[in-house]
Design an enzyme around this catalytic site. Structure first.
Site, PDB file in Angstrom:
ATOM      1  N   GLY A 102     -29.561 -12.169  11.444  1.00 16.43           N
ATOM      2  CA  GLY A 102     -28.418 -11.501  11.947  1.00 16.43           C
ATOM      3  C   GLY A 102     -27.998 -10.166  10.616  1.00 16.43           C
ATOM      4  N   GLY A 103     -28.950 -10.171   9.885  1.00 13.02           N
ATOM      5  CA  GLY A 103     -28.889  -8.949   8.952  1.00 13.02           C
ATOM      6  C   GLY A 103     -27.781  -9.246   7.919  1.00 13.02           C
ATOM      7  CB  SER A 179     -34.081 -11.724  11.041  1.00 15.56           C
ATOM      8  OG  SER A 179     -33.737 -10.626  10.735  1.00 15.56           O
ATOM      9  CB  ALA A 180     -30.555 -11.760   7.357  1.00 13.77           C
ATOM     10  CG  ASP A 285     -40.165  -6.828  12.764  1.00 20.05           C
ATOM     11  OD1 ASP A 285     -39.684  -6.140  12.399  1.00 20.05           O
ATOM     12  OD2 ASP A 285     -40.320  -8.105  12.200  1.00 20.05           O
ATOM     13  CG  HIS A 315     -36.666  -8.103  13.865  1.00 20.76           C
ATOM     14  ND1 HIS A 315     -37.600  -8.412  12.663  1.00 20.76           N
ATOM     15  CD2 HIS A 315     -35.477  -8.614  13.591  1.00 20.76           C
ATOM     16  CE1 HIS A 315     -36.849  -9.238  11.926  1.00 20.76           C
ATOM     17  NE2 HIS A 315     -35.418  -8.990  12.432  1.00 20.76           N
TER      18      HIS A 315
END
Length: 336
Positions: A102-103, A179-180, A285, A315
């Site tokens: 979620g960045g 991701s994050a 991505d 992504h």
């Protein structure tokens, strides 16, 4: 490796697309499209509300795995959702610590997107999964999430929770994130490798990084090629780093770029400990070149690393598309 994906398949179960599927261009305000309001006090108002799922500790419900929530640090409002297979195949199961994506800004351990993945992860790999609710930026800029990622290890080693003490094999612990969350898992690994004696009896055996969110100031070919990609345009990743990194540093800071100074010195310990590292990525991505470069970095340091990269995709595909999640589950089982 390659994978053929239909348009329908790439959109199934993809909550990422609810956030990122926009007509992005360089003149667009990324915060407006991200449904964020920047507040004067350094916080943000998140206008996008993602579906959430409650834990399911009832063994009579037809869920992939049992789950329950437990407080980690009340003062920091951190907690974890623990997953346990309905009928464990053995008395002691591998332990997976999971960090959601979620960045660094969005989502939760309770988000349906990640809850469903973790429940299936627990069931398919016969593992105890601890999914951490870490502090989000910009209210808590990095390294807050990295600190939380290690605090959960200290919590586990002293916890009296029956699911952990009865079923989790602390000698087979893996750190995983998407991701994050993949970036958090990597940084958690660096910190844990430096304090192995302090977290015993927990013994980490490997890292599984799913499309880790790495950054840097110099644009990579995949970032240039996918600059205006509808799923994850470059202006979004820049904005997420701007909100997550400490004020005053750029994307070549060690919290975002693992290549800085030729890689962290702790990687030498990870090699000596014999940890296995798995990295997932795909050509669709924009972050794929950074992920491939990271694998080469580890290979150059003789770390036991496996890179699984696929053609096409996007992504978030390894969480959002069940057939691609199976690729992750298969690697986890091979690590066990």
């Amino acid at each position: 490796m390659s994978v053929s994906l239909s348009i329908a398949t790439t959109t199934i179960l993809s909550l990422h697309l609810l956030l990122f599927l926009v007509n992005a261009n360089s003149s667009m305000d990324p915060y407006k499209v991200l449904n964020l309001i920047l507040n004067p006090n350094g916080t943000v108002t998140r206008l996008q509300k993602f579906p959430q799922s409650p834990p399911s500790p009832d063994p009579n419900l037809p869920t992939p795995a049992l789950s329950k929530d437990i407080t980690i640090n009340q003062s920091k409002h951190t907690w974890a959702r623990i997953y346990l297979p309905h009928k464990p195949h053995s008395k002691k199961l591998p332990l997976i610590i999971f960090y959601h994506g979620g960045g660094f800004i969005f989502y939760s351990a309770a988000s349906t997107y990640f809850h469903d993945f973790c429940a299936n992860l627990s069931n398919k790999t016969q593992s105890v999964v601890v999914s951490l609710e870490y502090r989000l930026a910009p209210e808590h800029r990095l390294p807050a999430a990295y600190e939380d990622s290690v605090e959960v290890l200290h919590w586990i080693k002293t916890s009296n929770d029956a699911w952990l003490t009865r079923y989790a094999d602390y000698s087979r612990c893996y750190l995983m994130g998407e991701s994050a969350g993949g970036t958090i898992a990597y940084n958690a690994g660096l910190r844990a490798a430096a304090i192995v004696d302090e977290i015993k009896p927990i013994s980490i055996k490997g890292l599984i990084l799913i499309q880790p969110f790495f950054g840097g100031t110099k644009r990579t070919p995949s970032e240039i090629r996918l600059e205006k990609d509808l799923n994850l345009p470059l202006i979004f990743t820049d904005a997420l780093w701007e909100l997550s990194l400490p004020v005053g540093v750029d994307r070549d800071y060690v919290y975002s770029n693992p290549m800085v100074n030729g890689g962290d010195k702790v990687l030498e310990k990870i090699k000596l400990f014999g940890w296995k590292v798995g990295v997932f990525g795909c050509d669709g991505d924009q972050l794929v070149d950074r992920q491939r470069g990271f694998v080469k970095l580890l290979e150059g340091k003789s770390v036991n690393v496996v890179g699984q990269f696929y053609s096409g995709g996007r992504h978030g595909i390894f969480i959002g598309v069940p057939s691609m999640s199976e690729k992750v589950f298969d690697l986890v089982k091979s690590f066990h």
